[in-house]
Design a protein around this motif. Structure first.
Motif, PDB file in Angstrom:
ATOM      1  N   CYS A 109      -8.807 -14.094   7.311  1.00  0.00           N
ATOM      2  CA  CYS A 109      -8.079 -13.740   7.337  1.00  0.00           C
ATOM      3  C   CYS A 109      -7.100 -13.819   8.343  1.00  0.00           C
ATOM      4  N   GLY A 205     -11.469  -5.869   2.771  1.00  0.00           N
ATOM      5  CA  GLY A 205     -10.127  -5.435   2.795  1.00  0.00           C
ATOM      6  C   GLY A 205      -9.759  -3.897   3.717  1.00  0.00           C
ATOM      7  N   GLY A 247      -9.453  -6.864  -2.746  1.00  0.00           N
ATOM      8  CA  GLY A 247      -8.293  -6.911  -2.451  1.00  0.00           C
ATOM      9  C   GLY A 247      -8.033  -6.172  -2.131  1.00  0.00           C
ATOM     10  N   ASP A 249      -3.369  -3.461  -1.026  1.00  0.00           N
ATOM     11  CA  ASP A 249      -2.691  -3.379  -0.689  1.00  0.00           C
ATOM     12  C   ASP A 249      -1.852  -1.756  -1.124  1.00  0.00           C
ATOM     13  N   THR A 258      -5.625  -2.123  -5.584  1.00  0.00           N
ATOM     14  CA  THR A 258      -7.377  -2.478  -5.350  1.00  0.00           C
ATOM     15  C   THR A 258      -7.320  -3.530  -6.861  1.00  0.00           C
ATOM     16  N   CYS A 289      -7.480 -11.241  -5.983  1.00  0.00           N
ATOM     17  CA  CYS A 289      -6.447 -11.042  -5.264  1.00  0.00           C
ATOM     18  C   CYS A 289      -5.213  -9.529  -5.327  1.00  0.00           C
ATOM     19  N   SER A 291      -1.208  -7.308  -4.349  1.00  0.00           N
ATOM     20  CA  SER A 291      -0.659  -7.512  -3.309  1.00  0.00           C
ATOM     21  C   SER A 291       0.954  -6.845  -3.576  1.00  0.00           C
ATOM     22  N   SER A 300      -1.380  -9.871  -9.197  1.00  0.00           N
ATOM     23  CA  SER A 300      -2.623 -10.289  -8.909  1.00  0.00           C
ATOM     24  C   SER A 300      -3.321 -11.554  -9.167  1.00  0.00           C
ATOM     25  N   SER A 349      -5.573 -16.739  -2.853  1.00  0.00           N
ATOM     26  CA  SER A 349      -4.551 -15.659  -2.600  1.00  0.00           C
ATOM     27  C   SER A 349      -3.393 -15.036  -2.824  1.00  0.00           C
ATOM     28  N   LYS A 351       0.449 -12.911  -1.628  1.00  0.00           N
ATOM     29  CA  LYS A 351       1.241 -12.186  -0.806  1.00  0.00           C
ATOM     30  C   LYS A 351       2.528 -12.253  -1.649  1.00  0.00           C
ATOM     31  N   ASP A 394      -6.321 -16.882   2.726  1.00  0.00           N
ATOM     32  CA  ASP A 394      -4.702 -15.390   3.232  1.00  0.00           C
ATOM     33  C   ASP A 394      -3.824 -16.419   2.876  1.00  0.00           C
TER      34      ASP A 394
END
Length: 438
Positions: A109, A205, A247, A249, A258, A289, A291, A300, A349, A351, A394
């Motif tokens: 991470c 997380g 995960g 955010d 999640t 994961c 975001s 995802s 990962s 993002k 990450d």
């Protein structure tokens, strides 16, 4: 007749930790939430109008006024979930400027301060390292607490680190991992502040809600917990997932998203409304994961090598990009949780550069991929890819969107079923090159 994809999502009453509300109630709650913010929005709009009127006077420089107006408008749009900066197509390539080496085992991470001065990294070796962004030099290390050491004499973690989060004002750094504890540190000197205890399994997380010290955590124990870091107190626990949560955010609103691994679901937890929304479909293996793109969209990644884009008002994904990472340079993969399924390359990962169309994803296929998402026609297009050897565990964007930070390891952050011995356990500082980025 409207399709099922266009139906509004009801709260998941059967699995909610509290009594869920009806669809009509949820709609009313959203309206009420906007009403709570009405005063701040009205004042901000008044300020914008005032600044615009001053453009013709000598009170403020026109360029300065335009900048302030633009920033205020962006802040308003971000808080209401309407900001969608179109940046992805301005980026042309990515260059690895620095590779930071200091962890013995896989980096799991990473976090970067909002002023882009420091990077923090966690690893399977149980250590946390603070790096100078500009020089790439190691500044400080929180060492792993050894089994024979008194818990009070060394306040580091005793096992693998899985998660890091830093508040927007860089006042608090939160860390967590396999030892179940969440530790709060002063990012300036890495002095220990407090330890939150309560999860019954590994904490996978962490995320601070934007512009606040409200901390969300998720765990293998299938729960989400909320903490008030200002007062150093536990707030509440949210239940609903049927498998490990991998995960999490959050953005401006008091809620978080999640993903629940093998239960193949994603959940939006609406704290104020005391409800949760359930999303599933598309992914046929563990969802690892997630975001938020903005307050309306999120995406995802899964073991099945699929990237999915979701709208919070739709039950099913609006877009599924299968085989997003499919060219393997390392072919010893097995499923994260067993069962015999062997994906091409699972997504390790994802993002989003929040409130924009710029997305990134990482796997073990040898590349980090940069994507452009269009909400107007529901498309996801690959812009370019950056060659990386190892598991990309990450990804984090810098506050200004000019850099992407990657945590890379020889192994996946949650397992040792496969090893890429040619990879380096390191942090990558990647410059995103653009012809026109302002």
């Amino acid at each position: 007749m409207a399709s099922k994809l266009d139906e509004e999502i009801p709260s998941d009453s059967d699995m909610s930790s509290r009594e869920a509300e009806s669809d009509e109630d949820l709609i009313e709650d959203d309206e009420d939430e906007e009403t709570v913010q009405e005063k701040k929005i009205r004042l901000a709009k008044n300020l914008i109008e005032k600044l615009e009127k001053q453009k013709e006077s000598k009170a403020l420089d026109k360029d300065q006024t335009a900048y302030v107006v633009r920033k205020l408008e962006e802040d308003l749009q971000a808080k209401t979930g309407k900001l969608k900066k179109e940046l992805a197509n301005k980026y042309t390539s990515g260059t690895i400027e620095k590779q930071l080496k200091g962890h013995r085992l896989s980096v799991t991470c990473v976090a970067i301060s909002s002023d882009k001065k420091y990077i923090f990294s966690g690893s399977k070796d149980g250590t946390i390292i603070k790096w100078n962004f500009e020089s790439g030099m190691k500044m400080n290390t929180i060492k792993k607490r050894l089994p024979n050491e008194n818990k009070n004499s060394n306040k580091g973690h005793s096992k693998e680190i899985y998660a890091l989060a830093i508040s927007d004002d860089s006042k608090f750094l939160a860390t967590a991992g396999e030892d179940r504890s969440i530790k709060i540190w002063n990012p300036d000197n890495l002095e220990f502040i407090y330890s939150f205890e309560g999860h019954r399994d590994a904490v996978s997380g962490l995320v601070f809600r934007a512009n606040s010290h409200q901390l969300f955590s998720c765990s293998f124990d299938r729960s989400v917990k909320i903490w008030n870091v200002d007062q150093l107190v536990y707030v509440e626990t949210l239940f609903g997932h049927q498998d490990k949560i991998l995960g999490i955010d959050s953005l401006n609103k008091e809620r978080c998203i999640t993903c629940g691994a093998r239960d193949r679901s994603l959940r939006l937890w609406k704290v104020v409304e005391e409800s949760q929304l359930l999303f599933n479909g598309t992914h046929f293996d563990s969802i690892d994961c997630v975001s938020l793109i903005n307050e309306e969209y999120f995406f995802s990644g899964s073991n099945d090598s699929t990237l999915a884009i979701w709208n919070i008002n739709k039950k099913k994904p609006i877009l599924a990009h299968k085989n997003a990472h499919k060219t393997s340079v390392h072919n010893e993969n097995t499923s994260l949780f067993g069962g015999g399924f062997q994906p091409t390359n699972w997504i390790c990962s994802v993002k989003a550069y929040h409130n924009s169309d710029l997305l990134a994803s990482g796997s073990d296929d040898g590349f980090i991929k940069i994507w452009a998402f269009s909400s107007s026609n529901n498309t996801l297009n690959e812009r370019f890819k950056i060659q990386v050897n190892g598991f990309v565990n990450d990804l984090q964007f810098s506050e200004d969107g000019s850099y992407l930070i990657a945590g890379v390891g020889q192994e996946h952050k949650l397992g040792r079923w496969s090893t890429n011995k040619n990879a380096k356990n390191s942090i990558l500082i990647i410059k995103l090159n653009s012809d026109d980025l302002k």
